[in-house]
Motif scaffolding. Structure first.
Motif, short mmCIF file in Angstrom:
data_model
loop_
_atom_site.label_atom_id
_atom_site.label_comp_id
_atom_site.label_asym_id
_atom_site.label_seq_id
_atom_site.Cartn_x
_atom_site.Cartn_y
_atom_site.Cartn_z
N LEU A 87 0.83 -1.20 0.00
CA LEU A 87 0.00 0.00 0.00
C LEU A 87 0.87 1.25 0.00
O LEU A 87 0.60 2.22 -0.74
N TYR A 88 1.91 1.24 0.82
CA TYR A 88 2.82 2.39 0.87
C TYR A 88 3.49 2.63 -0.49
O TYR A 88 3.61 3.77 -0.94
N ALA A 89 3.90 1.54 -1.14
CA ALA A 89 4.54 1.68 -2.46
C ALA A 89 3.58 2.27 -3.48
O ALA A 89 3.97 3.11 -4.30
N ASP A 90 2.32 1.86 -3.44
CA ASP A 90 1.31 2.41 -4.36
C ASP A 90 1.11 3.91 -4.12
O ASP A 90 1.01 4.70 -5.06
N ILE A 91 1.05 4.29 -2.86
CA ILE A 91 0.84 5.72 -2.53
C ILE A 91 2.05 6.53 -3.01
O ILE A 91 1.90 7.59 -3.62
N LYS A 92 3.22 6.03 -2.73
CA LYS A 92 4.45 6.75 -3.09
C LYS A 92 4.60 6.90 -4.60
O LYS A 92 5.05 7.94 -5.10
N ALA A 93 4.17 5.85 -5.35
CA ALA A 93 4.31 5.88 -6.82
C ALA A 93 3.13 6.56 -7.50
O ALA A 93 3.13 6.71 -8.73
N GLY A 94 2.12 6.96 -6.71
CA GLY A 94 0.93 7.58 -7.31
C GLY A 94 0.00 6.57 -7.95
O GLY A 94 -0.87 6.94 -8.74
N ALA A 95 0.16 5.28 -7.62
CA ALA A 95 -0.67 4.22 -8.21
C ALA A 95 -1.88 3.88 -7.37
O ALA A 95 -2.74 3.12 -7.81
N TYR A 96 -1.96 4.43 -6.17
CA TYR A 96 -3.12 4.14 -5.30
C TYR A 96 -4.37 4.76 -5.88
O TYR A 96 -4.39 5.91 -6.32
N ARG A 97 -5.48 3.99 -5.90
CA ARG A 97 -6.77 4.46 -6.38
C ARG A 97 -7.85 4.10 -5.36
O ARG A 97 -7.97 2.94 -4.97
N ALA A 98 -8.63 5.08 -4.97
CA ALA A 98 -9.70 4.84 -4.02
C ALA A 98 -10.84 4.08 -4.69
O ALA A 98 -11.18 4.32 -5.84
N LEU A 99 -11.44 3.14 -3.95
CA LEU A 99 -12.58 2.37 -4.44
C LEU A 99 -13.88 3.06 -4.03
O LEU A 99 -13.92 3.84 -3.07
N PRO A 100 -14.99 2.78 -4.73
CA PRO A 100 -16.28 3.33 -4.33
C PRO A 100 -16.66 2.85 -2.92
O PRO A 100 -16.23 1.77 -2.48
N SER A 101 -17.45 3.64 -2.23
CA SER A 101 -17.95 3.24 -0.92
C SER A 101 -19.21 2.38 -1.09
O SER A 101 -19.99 2.61 -2.01
#
Length: 466
Positions: A87-101
């Motif tokens: 998760l940290y690597a995704d955030i740092k690389a800008g690859a993190y995407r929020a899912l619908p609630s």
């Protein structure tokens, strides 16, 4: 299992104590925010560390319902090291995407349903981490009369300040206000503008925009969210407070200076009460408030917003004019009533549990008792003891203990009726069942004394960060 970094202390016995105070990154953010109220923070994302993500995960309710990803707390924990670092690597690389609630509805005290948005587990982790960083900035900015969803500030702090305002300040008129559908009406454009007053880190802004635009999944159907922020998300309370800070709180500070008399304001999330010394100030404030909210796409509820006479002299003034007793108002679970002391007939502010909430609680507990009809007396008693203790811990204020005693009595009757339903032949007598009630259901005792009797509550109720 992954754990936050700790300082190793082997061999420290022979070392002299270091006088320096180690300040972590978030604390430095708070101090910078306090030092310069106009400072814009251009670099915040580096504070979202694996340590902070781990801490955020551990703070999540492990029994909470899953989001659209279906991942439970225990499942995520099984491979926590890799999950957190991924998760940290995704955030740092800008690859993190929020899912619908995931949309879920819960009943309200008035019988209606409140829509909640349940975020996925990783979204909960990231939101909690971001809130930790942003709170270091905004807890410095937020006003002392704002209480909802803030650290070291609860409902009873807001109730205490309102009590002090009405009983010790010059309050003769009350505006009981309600913003219609607040969480669903928040403008995303205005929200980002407000955040950019303090946040100039584009990565942090994009992350928040993802939450706002992620949408809602309801019965396998995705729905876009052009307005609002889902109730239930870890980030929603902070965003709501930021929105109302700029829309309402700062505006109220200006109105206080321009008024002829005193104005006293108490807000808990989107629920707020305003006290006025003079009627003309109250009427002007009421009129301008509607205009102010409309500018930012918000609306006062037409039937739940009222301006009325209230306070130490309201009953006598109304009696002289041939009018009835002052109106009452509800705030944070209590009905507030103008009354008089028995001894010297001086003004007294009564606070009673709202009748509708009390009846709704008894109704829900009656339904829960029927579900547990086959439980033993001991099992049911232990469960009810926890429920009643929590209920009394909130509502046990002065002059409300008799109401809580009535609540306990009626709950005991419901329990006895449930026991009787087990068998048509077994008719439990009330005088015998009272012994069971006295064993398991605690009697109401005072938990929240008057504000001036609480040592940890000052008259100003200053924010702990100040």
């Amino acid at each position: 299992m992954f754990k936050p970094n700790t300082l190793h202390t082997q061999g420290c016995e022979s070392q002299p104590e270091a006088p320096e105070v180690v300040i972590n990154g978030i604390e430095r953010v708070r101090q910078a925010a306090m030092k310069d109220k106009n400072l814009k923070f251009t670099s915040l994302m580096h504070h979202i560390t694996p340590d902070l993500l781990w801490k955020s995960f551990m703070a999540i309710n492990r029994n909470a319902a899953p989001g659209v990803d279906g991942v439970l707390w225990d499942e995520y924990k099984e491979n926590l090291d890799d999950n957190i670092m991924g998760l940290y690597a995704d955030i740092k690389a800008g690859a993190y995407r929020a899912l619908p609630s995931r949309r879920q509805y819960i009943p309200k005290a008035d019988g209606k349903l409140r829509p909640l948005g349940i975020a996925s587990l990783e979204d909960k982790i990231v939101q909690r981490a971001v809130v930790e960083v942003l709170s270091a900035i905004y807890e410095v900015d937020f006003t002392d009369f704002s209480f909802g969803f803030r650290p070291n500030r609860g409902c009873h702090d807001a109730l205490d300040l309102l009590y002090i305002d009405i009983t010790q300040k010059k309050v003769n008129w009350i505006l009981d206000a309600d913003i219609q559908g607040f969480f669903d009406a928040i403008s995303h454009d205005w929200m980002i503008r407000f955040l950019e007053h303090r946040i100039a880190d584009p990565r942090m802004i994009r992350l928040i925009q993802q939450w706002l635009k992620a949408g809602i999944m309801e019965e396998s159907e995705w729905k876009s969210t052009d307005l609002g922020t889902p109730q239930g998300g870890s980030g929603s309370p902070l965003l709501a407070n930021v929105y109302l800070h700029y829309v309402l709180d700062l505006w109220v500070e200006v109105q206080k200076k321009e008024a002829r008399g005193e104005i006293h304001f108490v807000r808990y999330a989107d629920d707020f009460v305003v006290g006025f010394q003079y009627k003309d100030d109250a009427e002007r404030f009421h009129r301008l408030l509607g205009e102010r909210l409309r500018k930012f796409d918000l609306t006062l509820h037409p039937t739940k917003t009222r301006l009325f006479e209230f306070g130490r002299f309201a009953a006598e003034n109304r009696r002289r004019r041939g009018l009835k007793k002052p109106e009452t108002f509800d705030f944070l679970g209590f009905t507030h009533i103008c009354s008089l002391t028995r001894a010297n007939r001086k003004f007294k502010l009564l606070r009673k549990t709202i009748l509708k909430r009390r009846m709704a609680k008894l109704k829900s507990l009656g339904m829960e008792l029927r579900k547990r009809i086959n439980w033993s007396i001991k099992e049911t008693g232990r469960w009810l003891k926890r429920v009643v203790t929590g209920y009394f811990n909130y509502y046990a204020v002065h002059d409300n203990l008799n109401i809580l005693g009535s609540f306990r009595y009626h709950l005991g009757r419901l329990w006895m009726q449930t026991v009787r339903r087990r068998s048509h032949k077994a008719k439990m007598k009330w005088d015998k069942f009272v012994l069971i009630i006295d064993k398991w259901l605690p009697k109401p005792t005072l938990v929240h004394p008057y504000p001036n009797q609480r040592k940890h509550v000052g008259i100003q109720l200053r924010s702990p960060v100040r």
